[in-house]
Design a protein around this motif. Structure first.
Motif, PDB file in Angstrom:
ATOM      1  N   ARG B  68       0.835  -1.212   0.000  1.00 26.40           N
ATOM      2  CA  ARG B  68       0.000   0.000   0.000  1.00 26.40           C
ATOM      3  C   ARG B  68       0.865   1.255   0.000  1.00 26.40           C
ATOM      4  N   TYR B  71       1.892   1.952  -3.389  1.00 22.82           N
ATOM      5  CA  TYR B  71       0.765   2.487  -4.160  1.00 22.82           C
ATOM      6  C   TYR B  71       0.566   3.977  -3.922  1.00 22.82           C
ATOM      7  N   CYS B  72       0.721   4.403  -2.661  1.00 25.71           N
ATOM      8  CA  CYS B  72       0.610   5.833  -2.360  1.00 25.71           C
ATOM      9  C   CYS B  72       1.604   6.626  -3.203  1.00 25.71           C
ATOM     10  N   LYS B  73       2.819   6.089  -3.321  1.00 23.55           N
ATOM     11  CA  LYS B  73       3.846   6.758  -4.127  1.00 23.55           C
ATOM     12  C   LYS B  73       3.414   6.829  -5.588  1.00 23.55           C
ATOM     13  N   ASP B  81      -3.359  12.849  -4.320  1.00 20.86           N
ATOM     14  CA  ASP B  81      -3.057  12.695  -2.905  1.00 20.86           C
ATOM     15  C   ASP B  81      -3.966  11.613  -2.313  1.00 20.86           C
ATOM     16  N   VAL B  82      -3.381  10.498  -1.957  1.00 24.34           N
ATOM     17  CA  VAL B  82      -4.155   9.376  -1.408  1.00 24.34           C
ATOM     18  C   VAL B  82      -3.431   8.865  -0.165  1.00 24.34           C
ATOM     19  N   THR B  83      -4.167   8.513   0.870  1.00 29.53           N
ATOM     20  CA  THR B  83      -3.522   7.968   2.073  1.00 29.53           C
ATOM     21  C   THR B  83      -3.607   6.439   2.079  1.00 29.53           C
ATOM     22  N   GLN B  84      -2.683   5.850   2.837  1.00 27.73           N
ATOM     23  CA  GLN B  84      -2.546   4.386   2.828  1.00 27.73           C
ATOM     24  C   GLN B  84      -3.849   3.687   3.226  1.00 27.73           C
ATOM     25  N   GLN B  86      -6.730   4.372   2.422  1.00 27.54           N
ATOM     26  CA  GLN B  86      -7.717   4.321   1.319  1.00 27.54           C
ATOM     27  C   GLN B  86      -7.423   3.161   0.368  1.00 27.54           C
ATOM     28  N   ILE B  87      -6.302   2.478   0.583  1.00 27.90           N
ATOM     29  CA  ILE B  87      -5.841   1.485  -0.391  1.00 27.90           C
ATOM     30  C   ILE B  87      -5.979   0.060   0.147  1.00 27.90           C
TER      31      ILE B  87
END
Lengths: 307, 307
Positions: B68, B71-73, B81-84, B86-87
């Protein structure tokens, strides 16, 4: 079909009855004659005895990694004299299938190989060019933007994929093979269905498990050429002019060797327990595989019991 | 169950109806948001619109090769902009399965990995030691007499195999993984069932085809953790406290993404045609896969049709 209860070759009379019943003996090799590099006991003596009695010995192997010529060398390394025309390997029967059934044109149509040297060697003897296989560029890690097999485009002359056991199987080989299988006009031939490959006391992945991976990714089913497929038996029977009722299949696997003999209508089968099967498996009635007519702890028991 | 005819999002009213119907949107990533390294048109704008409307976006991917954090990267590289939290990746859901269902003991039980770095990273975050995976010694050609994974014996602490997509898959990795699978006490977890992996305009072998090879050789069936398996949905629903009827799955595959949403009882599904499916497939009635509630040429059509 009512099967008779399997007879164990464990004394002089059962060994003699077994020998008297057949003129032709079809032998699986690995697990029957040898285990890897080790010849099993009294195999040489048993084969000599058959020769002395005027019986015909034929060697039928699902191993596609070697050509028939390479198999002759392997027999010679054990001091056993065998000619190429006594040997039927799944590499050879796959090449026969490409020639006689698919009728690919030598020098025109090409074959993509996912497998070892035996397949290319047998195809070359029939005049077919092949690509893939042992090409060392396939040993490189896969990169879709760099693979020479992708960036130069697929070879339009390829009309068939032949897939078999490959101890160098990797994502590069699987990925390129899949590109050819995505072309509906390219035939899909599998050398043999064996899911495992016993070696040095371990059970390793066999041709069938690799071919299964390609079948899953492509959504296609291959035509299998090795045992128990009857293409192999048809090739043998017609080239050797065998009388089926006087022929016996000798093997160490119920679901390939023994099935091959039973479904091919041979006069008999002998299961040896030097490979992957047990006495319990030989005797059990099971819808998944036929029972053998004879079984023995090892092939050499035929000779030993007659001494 | 009677399915309604799929609605195409192709004008303002269908786009508005779609947005109004749900509070939570679960997105598959590859083929929906991006293709490899290329963000698809108006994806960023669509995600911004959802945020502005107070909708919740969750990202659900069967790709197990990344964690995850990785994935954020990837999102950040597209300026999203997504936080861990959310994944949800199949690497993460496999680790959750190992922890919550198999209840392996962190620091005691180990996991053998046939797959890429994402799996080991997610397991490590939960305190599990893993072996195999990206170990460079597995890149060496396989030799039963030399492999350090065989000659030193199997690790008796291994209680589970987790297998997923591995672009470095080779005979060495398959052969050792099979040794662990031959131990009945070792669990067999597959990250995801996808038989193919679209990349750069090609269709390459996916996790499912590799796992299938291991299943064939071992005679065992894995537990799959990715879509459409409901383990993944249960993990998401419980950690996000989702109201199913107000949630919509957005994906590019009928037999994983859309099935996942339908079988999980979500309020709706949206199929986008930027991946492997076509409009004909979206509309056909077929026992092999469910139909989506909505479909669109691309995800960005939700935004574009509202301008």
């Amino acid at each position: 079909m009512t099967e008779s209860y399997p007879v164990k070759i464990s004394n002089k009379s059962t060994a003699q009855e077994f020998l008297d019943s057949f003129d032709n003996f079809l032998f699986d090799c690995d697990g029957v004659l040898w285990l890897g590099k080790h010849l099993l006991p009294y195999v040489k003596e048993t084969l000599s005895l058959l020769e002395k009695l005027g019986k015909q010995a034929i060697f039928v192997t699902n191993n596609s990694t070697k050509s028939r010529a390479a198999y002759c060398k392997k027999f010679a390394s054990f001091g056993i004299d065998v000619t190429q025309d006594q040997i039927f390997s799944s590499s050879y029967s796959s090449a026969v299938y490409v020639r006689d059934f698919l009728k690919l044109k030598p020098g025109v149509d090409k074959v993509w190989i996912c497998g070892e040297a035996g397949i290319a060697e047998e195809l070359a003897l029939m005049g077919y060019d092949s690509i893939g296989g042992t090409d060392p560029r396939l040993d490189e890690p896969f990169d879709a933007e760099r693979s020479p097999f992708l960036i130069n485009g697929l070879d339009p002359a390829v009309r068939c994929v032949v897939a078999g056991l490959d101890s160098k199987i990797n994502y590069h080989r699987l990925a390129i093979t899949l590109q050819y299988l995505q072309k509906p006009e390219v035939h899909f031939v599998g050398t043999n269905v064996d899911s495992t490959y016993p070696q040095k006391g371990y059970i390793f992945p066999g041709a069938g498990s690799v071919i299964n991976s390609l079948a899953c990714a492509s959504g296609r089913e291959p035509i299998y050429c090795g045992k128990p497929n009857q293409n192999m038996l048809n090739t043998i029977v017609s080239s050797k002019n065998l009388q089926l009722s006087k022929s016996c299949m000798v093997g160490d696997r119920l679901n390939t060797d023994i099935r091959f003999g039973v479904e091919g209508g041979l006069g008999g089968t002998l299961l040896v327990l030097t490979g992957i099967e047990t006495e319990d498996r030989a005797l059990e009635e099971n819808a998944e595989h036929p029972r053998p007519k004879y079984y023995a702890e090892k092939l050499g028991d035929v000779y030993e019991n007659l001494q």
